[in-house]
Each structure stands twice: as C-alpha cells, then as structure tokens.
Motif scaffolding. Structure first.
Motif, PDB file in Angstrom:
ATOM      1  N   PRO A 139       0.818  -1.206   0.000  1.00 36.30           N
ATOM      2  CA  PRO A 139       0.000   0.000   0.000  1.00 36.30           C
ATOM      3  C   PRO A 139       0.859   1.268   0.000  1.00 36.30           C
ATOM      4  O   PRO A 139       1.900   1.324   0.647  1.00 36.30           O
ATOM      5  CB  PRO A 139      -0.796  -0.097   1.315  1.00 36.30           C
ATOM      6  N   ALA A 140       0.392   2.263  -0.743  1.00 36.07           N
ATOM      7  CA  ALA A 140       0.990   3.603  -0.808  1.00 36.07           C
ATOM      8  C   ALA A 140       2.368   3.621  -1.447  1.00 36.07           C
ATOM      9  O   ALA A 140       3.107   4.582  -1.296  1.00 36.07           O
ATOM     10  CB  ALA A 140       1.026   4.257   0.579  1.00 36.07           C
ATOM     11  N   HIS A 177      -8.612   0.372  -6.546  1.00 34.73           N
ATOM     12  CA  HIS A 177      -9.641   1.110  -5.807  1.00 34.73           C
ATOM     13  C   HIS A 177     -10.832   1.517  -6.666  1.00 34.73           C
ATOM     14  O   HIS A 177     -11.841   1.981  -6.130  1.00 34.73           O
ATOM     15  CB  HIS A 177      -9.029   2.320  -5.095  1.00 34.73           C
ATOM     16  N   ASN A 232       0.987   7.994   1.808  1.00 32.84           N
ATOM     17  CA  ASN A 232      -0.346   7.620   2.257  1.00 32.84           C
ATOM     18  C   ASN A 232      -1.207   8.842   2.559  1.00 32.84           C
ATOM     19  O   ASN A 232      -2.430   8.756   2.577  1.00 32.84           O
ATOM     20  CB  ASN A 232      -0.240   6.723   3.498  1.00 32.84           C
ATOM     21  N   ARG A 242      -3.740  10.904  -3.437  1.00 31.96           N
ATOM     22  CA  ARG A 242      -4.215   9.618  -2.924  1.00 31.96           C
ATOM     23  C   ARG A 242      -5.556   9.795  -2.212  1.00 31.96           C
ATOM     24  O   ARG A 242      -6.495   9.029  -2.415  1.00 31.96           O
ATOM     25  CB  ARG A 242      -3.178   9.008  -1.990  1.00 31.96           C
ATOM     26  N   LYS A 279      -9.077   8.041  -3.304  1.00 30.67           N
ATOM     27  CA  LYS A 279      -9.414   6.892  -2.457  1.00 30.67           C
ATOM     28  C   LYS A 279     -10.041   7.385  -1.157  1.00 30.67           C
ATOM     29  O   LYS A 279      -9.357   7.543  -0.147  1.00 30.67           O
ATOM     30  CB  LYS A 279      -8.151   6.075  -2.178  1.00 30.67           C
ATOM     31  N   LYS A 324      -9.302   6.039   2.305  1.00 28.66           N
ATOM     32  CA  LYS A 324      -8.012   6.330   2.943  1.00 28.66           C
ATOM     33  C   LYS A 324      -8.012   7.678   3.655  1.00 28.66           C
ATOM     34  O   LYS A 324      -7.002   8.100   4.203  1.00 28.66           O
ATOM     35  CB  LYS A 324      -6.881   6.317   1.897  1.00 28.66           C
ATOM     36  N   VAL A 377      -6.748   9.181   7.860  1.00 28.90           N
ATOM     37  CA  VAL A 377      -5.323   8.878   7.680  1.00 28.90           C
ATOM     38  C   VAL A 377      -4.726   8.138   8.870  1.00 28.90           C
ATOM     39  O   VAL A 377      -3.777   7.368   8.694  1.00 28.90           O
ATOM     40  CB  VAL A 377      -4.495  10.132   7.315  1.00 28.90           C
ATOM     41  N   SER A 384      -5.680   4.659   8.102  1.00 28.22           N
ATOM     42  CA  SER A 384      -4.954   4.225   6.915  1.00 28.22           C
ATOM     43  C   SER A 384      -3.479   3.956   7.224  1.00 28.22           C
ATOM     44  O   SER A 384      -2.911   2.972   6.760  1.00 28.22           O
ATOM     45  CB  SER A 384      -5.100   5.275   5.804  1.00 28.22           C
ATOM     46  N   ASN A 425      -3.316   0.740   8.980  1.00 35.50           N
ATOM     47  CA  ASN A 425      -3.518  -0.351   8.034  1.00 35.50           C
ATOM     48  C   ASN A 425      -2.232  -0.656   7.264  1.00 35.50           C
ATOM     49  O   ASN A 425      -1.877  -1.821   7.065  1.00 35.50           O
ATOM     50  CB  ASN A 425      -4.659   0.005   7.082  1.00 35.50           C
TER      51      ASN A 425
END
Length: 191
Positions: A10-11, A33, A116, A121, A125, A128, A131, A134, A137
C-alpha cells in the motif's frame, strides 16, 4: 493487447505510476480502488458481499478489456505469502492469454507512510481519508504480510512471477513520470 500488472505494498505509488503509464501510452488504467471505493458505499470491507462483488467486477472488467483488445494497467496489493492470492491473480489475468508483464514497485516504509497522506491519494481513495486508520492499516499489512517478491523462494507467487516478464522498480526517490518512462522502455524490450 497487453496487461501490465503493477504490484506492491500500500501507498507505494501503484495508481500514480499506472496513471503516468496510461498518460504516455495506449494503456488504460484500472486501479484496484476503482472497485473498492464503489463497493464501500454499500458494503463493509471484507464482508462476503463485498469480497464476492469485488472479485466479480474485476474479473469482468479484465475479461471485457481483453476481448476488446485493450492494453490495460491493473494495480494490486499482492499478499505474496498466500497461495490463494496467486491462484486468484492467475485466474484474473487469464483472458490476456500470456500477454502479461509485471512491474513490482518497492519503496521504504517511511516513504509509503508519507505518500499515504498525499492529496492525490486522498482525492482518489476516499476510504483512505481517515489517515490515522490508513497509516495503521499500512503498518499492519507491512508486519503481517509479504507484499514483495523474494527471488529464489519456491512459493506460489514466485512460481507465477517466473512465467511473466517481471521488473522490480524502487521508486522511493523516483518521480512517477520517470518511473513510467522506465516501465515503458522496459516493456519495449519484452515484446
């Protein structure tokens, strides 16, 4: 027609690099996504309905893209420690009948945590936008799953990757436009 599968944690920049590839070529971007965000309006993440529909929508988009001769970029966070993920990807990309290339993006955790929180982003998304959740995660996935390949490892992910051209690209300090240029130059050598 070709399928370019961009994987990574991710990211790492899969969507951003995928968009830059699409902007410079005939590829169309279908990032992971596109289906996730749509389904979250109706179902909670990971519920049976969400999981079923997410897989089905992705399968159908890939099938139709292949049937129509569309060059497609698909982005995916691949849990490379799960044989079921390799099986899923193998079935998902089957309509492209071997015309598949994989770019694996890698970047250090600090870079990914900074990414992220980028405006781009968060705009693309909405899931997300919390934050703190996120970031947690990203950290949880980092500690609990292998999301990058391990050359020489005899595992389902590595066996599947061995079937396709595979480029590992560290984009920690690489702008998306430059990453896209490198990917497109590499793809030319794979034809």
């Amino acid at each position: 027609m070709r399928l370019l599968l961009i994987t990574g944690p991710p990211a790492v920049g899969k969507m951003t690099v995928g968009r830059a590839v699409a902007d410079r070529s005939a590829f169309r971007l279908f990032h992971n996504h596109h289906t996730i965000e749509m389904l979250l309006d109706v179902f909670d993440y990971g519920t049976p309905a969400f999981t079923t529909l997410n897989a089905e929508f992705r399968r159908r988009v890939v099938e139709e893209a292949a049937l129509s001769g569309t060059d497609l970029v698909f982005t995916y966070v691949w849990g490379m420690d799960a044989a079921s993920e390799a099986d899923y990807l193998e079935r998902l990309v089957a309509p492209y009948d071997g015309r598949i290339a994989v770019v694996e993006l890698v970047a250090d955790l600090d870079t990914r945590l900074a990414r992220n929180r980028t405006e781009h982003r968060l705009a693309e998304k909405k899931s997300k936008r919390d934050v703190d959740w996120s970031d947690a995660n990203v950290l949880e996935l980092e500690s609990g799953h292998r999301m990058t390949s391990s050359p020489g490892l005899d595992a389902p992910a590595e066996r599947l990757l061995a079937r396709w051209p595979h480029l590992v690209l560290d984009n920690t300090d690489l702008p998306a436009d430059e990453a896209a240029d490198r990917i497109l130059a590499w793809l030319v050598t794979q034809q």
